[in-house]
Design a protein around this motif. Structure first.
Motif, PDB file in Angstrom:
ATOM      1  N   VAL A  82     -29.608 -18.734 -70.928  1.00 28.06           N
ATOM      2  CA  VAL A  82     -30.490 -18.920 -69.784  1.00 28.06           C
ATOM      3  C   VAL A  82     -29.652 -18.716 -68.527  1.00 28.06           C
ATOM      4  CG1 VAL A  82     -32.081 -20.489 -70.942  1.00 28.06           C
ATOM      5  CG2 VAL A  82     -30.143 -21.417 -69.691  1.00 28.06           C
ATOM      6  N   GLY A  83     -30.302 -18.302 -67.454  1.00 26.10           N
ATOM      7  CA  GLY A  83     -29.603 -18.114 -66.197  1.00 26.10           C
ATOM      8  C   GLY A  83     -30.478 -18.455 -65.015  1.00 26.10           C
ATOM      9  N   LEU A  84     -29.857 -18.832 -63.928  1.00 30.43           N
ATOM     10  CA  LEU A  84     -30.539 -19.134 -62.670  1.00 30.43           C
ATOM     11  C   LEU A  84     -29.760 -18.503 -61.530  1.00 30.43           C
ATOM     12  CD1 LEU A  84     -31.348 -22.930 -63.125  1.00 30.43           C
ATOM     13  CD2 LEU A  84     -32.953 -21.016 -63.262  1.00 30.43           C
ATOM     14  N   GLY A  85     -30.477 -18.092 -60.500  1.00 31.99           N
ATOM     15  CA  GLY A  85     -29.807 -17.508 -59.347  1.00 31.99           C
ATOM     16  C   GLY A  85     -30.604 -17.690 -58.074  1.00 31.99           C
ATOM     17  N   TYR A  86     -29.913 -17.533 -56.971  1.00 33.62           N
ATOM     18  CA  TYR A  86     -30.533 -17.588 -55.652  1.00 33.62           C
ATOM     19  C   TYR A  86     -29.995 -16.420 -54.839  1.00 33.62           C
ATOM     20  CZ  TYR A  86     -31.551 -18.867 -50.860  1.00 33.62           C
ATOM     21  OH  TYR A  86     -31.990 -18.840 -49.557  1.00 33.62           O
ATOM     22  N   THR A  87     -30.891 -15.705 -54.155  1.00 36.71           N
ATOM     23  CA  THR A  87     -30.505 -14.600 -53.285  1.00 36.71           C
ATOM     24  C   THR A  87     -31.144 -14.798 -51.922  1.00 36.71           C
ATOM     25  OG1 THR A  87     -30.344 -13.082 -55.157  1.00 36.71           O
ATOM     26  CG2 THR A  87     -30.578 -12.092 -52.983  1.00 36.71           C
ATOM     27  N   ASP A  88     -30.367 -14.540 -50.879  1.00 31.91           N
ATOM     28  CA  ASP A  88     -30.865 -14.574 -49.510  1.00 31.91           C
ATOM     29  C   ASP A  88     -30.883 -13.135 -49.008  1.00 31.91           C
ATOM     30  OD1 ASP A  88     -31.397 -16.318 -46.988  1.00 31.91           O
ATOM     31  OD2 ASP A  88     -29.975 -14.772 -46.344  1.00 31.91           O
ATOM     32  N   PHE A  89     -32.080 -12.633 -48.751  1.00 35.55           N
ATOM     33  CA  PHE A  89     -32.274 -11.250 -48.315  1.00 35.55           C
ATOM     34  C   PHE A  89     -32.851 -11.271 -46.908  1.00 35.55           C
ATOM     35  CE2 PHE A  89     -35.088  -7.471 -48.046  1.00 35.55           C
ATOM     36  CZ  PHE A  89     -34.142  -6.479 -48.222  1.00 35.55           C
ATOM     37  N   ASP A  90     -31.968 -11.177 -45.910  1.00 40.73           N
ATOM     38  CA  ASP A  90     -32.409 -11.151 -44.521  1.00 40.73           C
ATOM     39  C   ASP A  90     -33.351 -12.323 -44.222  1.00 40.73           C
ATOM     40  OD1 ASP A  90     -32.255 -10.088 -42.005  1.00 40.73           O
ATOM     41  OD2 ASP A  90     -33.900  -8.664 -42.311  1.00 40.73           O
ATOM     42  N   SER A  91     -32.922 -13.527 -44.569  1.00 43.80           N
ATOM     43  CA  SER A  91     -33.626 -14.799 -44.418  1.00 43.80           C
ATOM     44  C   SER A  91     -34.841 -14.947 -45.353  1.00 43.80           C
ATOM     45  CB  SER A  91     -34.042 -15.063 -42.972  1.00 43.80           C
ATOM     46  OG  SER A  91     -35.141 -14.260 -42.602  1.00 43.80           O
ATOM     47  N   LEU A  92     -34.966 -14.091 -46.355  1.00 42.88           N
ATOM     48  CA  LEU A  92     -36.002 -14.201 -47.372  1.00 42.88           C
ATOM     49  C   LEU A  92     -35.365 -14.827 -48.615  1.00 42.88           C
ATOM     50  CD1 LEU A  92     -38.953 -13.351 -48.114  1.00 42.88           C
ATOM     51  CD2 LEU A  92     -37.953 -11.272 -49.051  1.00 42.88           C
ATOM     52  N   SER A  93     -35.945 -15.906 -49.131  1.00 36.44           N
ATOM     53  CA  SER A  93     -35.375 -16.609 -50.278  1.00 36.44           C
ATOM     54  C   SER A  93     -35.933 -16.077 -51.586  1.00 36.44           C
ATOM     55  CB  SER A  93     -35.691 -18.109 -50.199  1.00 36.44           C
ATOM     56  OG  SER A  93     -35.088 -18.670 -49.065  1.00 36.44           O
ATOM     57  N   ILE A  94     -35.037 -15.823 -52.537  1.00 36.99           N
ATOM     58  CA  ILE A  94     -35.430 -15.336 -53.861  1.00 36.99           C
ATOM     59  C   ILE A  94     -34.765 -16.221 -54.908  1.00 36.99           C
ATOM     60  CG2 ILE A  94     -35.395 -13.392 -55.462  1.00 36.99           C
ATOM     61  CD1 ILE A  94     -34.943 -11.570 -52.975  1.00 36.99           C
ATOM     62  N   PHE A  95     -35.572 -16.844 -55.777  1.00 33.76           N
ATOM     63  CA  PHE A  95     -35.051 -17.621 -56.895  1.00 33.76           C
ATOM     64  C   PHE A  95     -35.263 -16.814 -58.175  1.00 33.76           C
ATOM     65  CE2 PHE A  95     -35.888 -20.758 -53.655  1.00 33.76           C
ATOM     66  CZ  PHE A  95     -34.737 -21.533 -53.707  1.00 33.76           C
ATOM     67  N   THR A  96     -34.226 -16.720 -58.999  1.00 32.51           N
ATOM     68  CA  THR A  96     -34.256 -15.885 -60.187  1.00 32.51           C
ATOM     69  C   THR A  96     -34.014 -16.707 -61.438  1.00 32.51           C
ATOM     70  OG1 THR A  96     -33.276 -14.134 -58.843  1.00 32.51           O
ATOM     71  CG2 THR A  96     -33.300 -13.782 -61.197  1.00 32.51           C
ATOM     72  N   TYR A  97     -34.668 -16.325 -62.538  1.00 38.85           N
ATOM     73  CA  TYR A  97     -34.456 -16.964 -63.837  1.00 38.85           C
ATOM     74  C   TYR A  97     -34.267 -15.876 -64.894  1.00 38.85           C
ATOM     75  CZ  TYR A  97     -39.364 -15.724 -64.301  1.00 38.85           C
ATOM     76  OH  TYR A  97     -40.537 -15.028 -64.322  1.00 38.85           O
ATOM     77  N   LYS A  98     -33.568 -16.229 -65.962  1.00 37.71           N
ATOM     78  CA  LYS A  98     -33.302 -15.282 -67.045  1.00 37.71           C
ATOM     79  C   LYS A  98     -33.277 -16.036 -68.362  1.00 37.71           C
ATOM     80  CE  LYS A  98     -30.173 -12.107 -66.471  1.00 37.71           C
ATOM     81  NZ  LYS A  98     -28.868 -11.471 -66.256  1.00 37.71           N
ATOM     82  N   VAL A  99     -33.870 -15.428 -69.407  1.00 39.60           N
ATOM     83  CA  VAL A  99     -33.854 -15.963 -70.763  1.00 39.60           C
ATOM     84  C   VAL A  99     -33.553 -14.794 -71.692  1.00 39.60           C
ATOM     85  CG1 VAL A  99     -35.200 -17.089 -72.582  1.00 39.60           C
ATOM     86  CG2 VAL A  99     -35.579 -17.712 -70.194  1.00 39.60           C
ATOM     87  N   GLY A 100     -32.597 -14.973 -72.591  1.00 39.20           N
ATOM     88  CA  GLY A 100     -32.267 -13.862 -73.479  1.00 39.20           C
ATOM     89  C   GLY A 100     -31.320 -14.246 -74.593  1.00 39.20           C
ATOM     90  N   ALA A 101     -30.814 -13.220 -75.249  1.00 40.91           N
ATOM     91  CA  ALA A 101     -29.871 -13.390 -76.355  1.00 40.91           C
ATOM     92  C   ALA A 101     -28.713 -12.420 -76.165  1.00 40.91           C
ATOM     93  CB  ALA A 101     -30.549 -13.131 -77.686  1.00 40.91           C
ATOM     94  N   LYS A 102     -27.536 -12.873 -76.557  1.00 37.68           N
ATOM     95  CA  LYS A 102     -26.331 -12.051 -76.453  1.00 37.68           C
ATOM     96  C   LYS A 102     -25.642 -12.060 -77.808  1.00 37.68           C
ATOM     97  CE  LYS A 102     -22.501 -11.314 -73.280  1.00 37.68           C
ATOM     98  NZ  LYS A 102     -21.888 -11.834 -72.050  1.00 37.68           N
ATOM     99  N   TYR A 103     -25.340 -10.865 -78.319  1.00 38.75           N
ATOM    100  CA  TYR A 103     -24.682 -10.729 -79.617  1.00 38.75           C
ATOM    101  C   TYR A 103     -23.352 -10.019 -79.428  1.00 38.75           C
ATOM    102  CZ  TYR A 103     -23.794  -9.633 -84.480  1.00 38.75           C
ATOM    103  OH  TYR A 103     -23.210  -9.538 -85.712  1.00 38.75           O
ATOM    104  N   TYR A 104     -22.305 -10.569 -80.002  1.00 37.58           N
ATOM    105  CA  TYR A 104     -20.969  -9.985 -79.931  1.00 37.58           C
ATOM    106  C   TYR A 104     -20.706  -9.215 -81.221  1.00 37.58           C
ATOM    107  CZ  TYR A 104     -19.766 -12.622 -75.734  1.00 37.58           C
ATOM    108  OH  TYR A 104     -19.728 -13.108 -74.449  1.00 37.58           O
ATOM    109  N   VAL A 105     -20.836  -7.892 -81.177  1.00 37.84           N
ATOM    110  CA  VAL A 105     -20.551  -7.031 -82.327  1.00 37.84           C
ATOM    111  C   VAL A 105     -19.043  -7.112 -82.568  1.00 37.84           C
ATOM    112  CG1 VAL A 105     -20.657  -4.681 -83.231  1.00 37.84           C
ATOM    113  CG2 VAL A 105     -22.471  -5.512 -81.704  1.00 37.84           C
ATOM    114  N   ILE A 106     -18.657  -7.345 -83.789  1.00 37.06           N
ATOM    115  CA  ILE A 106     -17.264  -7.580 -84.207  1.00 37.06           C
ATOM    116  C   ILE A 106     -16.532  -8.532 -83.253  1.00 37.06           C
ATOM    117  CG2 ILE A 106     -17.023  -5.497 -85.607  1.00 37.06           C
ATOM    118  CD1 ILE A 106     -15.430  -4.212 -83.315  1.00 37.06           C
TER     119      ILE A 106
END
Length: 176
Positions: A82-106
């Motif tokens: 899971v991930g969370l983020g915040y971005t400020d774009f010229d005084s515009l607020s953006i909240f971000t979320y992420k859900v996923g899977a990560k696999y390490y081959v070998i």
């Protein structure tokens, strides 16, 4: 600022004193904390799926973002994240979320699939992306890796953006 410094020192202390259960970083039962930087894309669409660190400045406009991701290895080499983020774009607020899977081959080639969304202040529509990411994990120690790679974000809503975003990424991961 003193509190933030204490938290960072405490996390690093925990990481360096804790051993992965089976002696490998990506063993079942291990944890992952990750921060990424991304290079590529353009403007708002490039930063609306951000759960890492970013800084872009062009003319009078500056875009900055901060975020992180965490995961738990449910099987050897396979982590749910899971991930969370915040971005400020010229005084515009953006909240971000992420859900996923990560696999390490070998145990050294990370491949990730995720869904990333954002909530943009006063927007009539918010972006939603499917992300595909791959790279190579360079383990500096039992608990730290640098993971250069590439990422492609495919837009799921044509009204917001019908273009995908291709990025080069450098990730930093802590395992414990």
């Amino acid at each position: 600022m003193k509190k933030l410094s204490f938290v960072i020192v405490a996390i690093f202390g925990l990481v360096f004193t804790t051993q992965a259960q089976d002696g490998t970083q990506t063993s079942q039962g291990s944890w992952l904390i990750e921060a990424n930087t991304g290079f590529g894309g353009d403007g708002l669409s490039a930063h609306s799926a951000n759960t890492g660190f970013s800084l872009v400045s062009s003319g009078d406009t500056t875009i900055w973002g901060i975020g992180g991701e965490g995961g738990y290895f449910i099987a050897d080499d396979l982590a749910l994240k899971v991930g969370l983020g915040y971005t400020d774009f010229d005084s515009l607020s953006i909240f971000t979320y992420k859900v996923g899977a990560k696999y390490y081959v070998i145990s050294t080639i990370p491949v990730q699939v995720d869904i990333t969304g954002a909530s943009i202040q006063d927007a009539t529509e918010n972006p939603l992306w499917v992300g595909l990411q791959g790279g190579y994990a360079i383990f500096l120690s039992d608990h730290i890796s640098i993971e250069p790679g590439v990422r492609y974000n495919l837009s799921l809503n044509d009204d917001f953006s019908d273009e995908g975003i291709f990025e080069f990424r450098i990730g930093f991961a802590l395992f414990f």
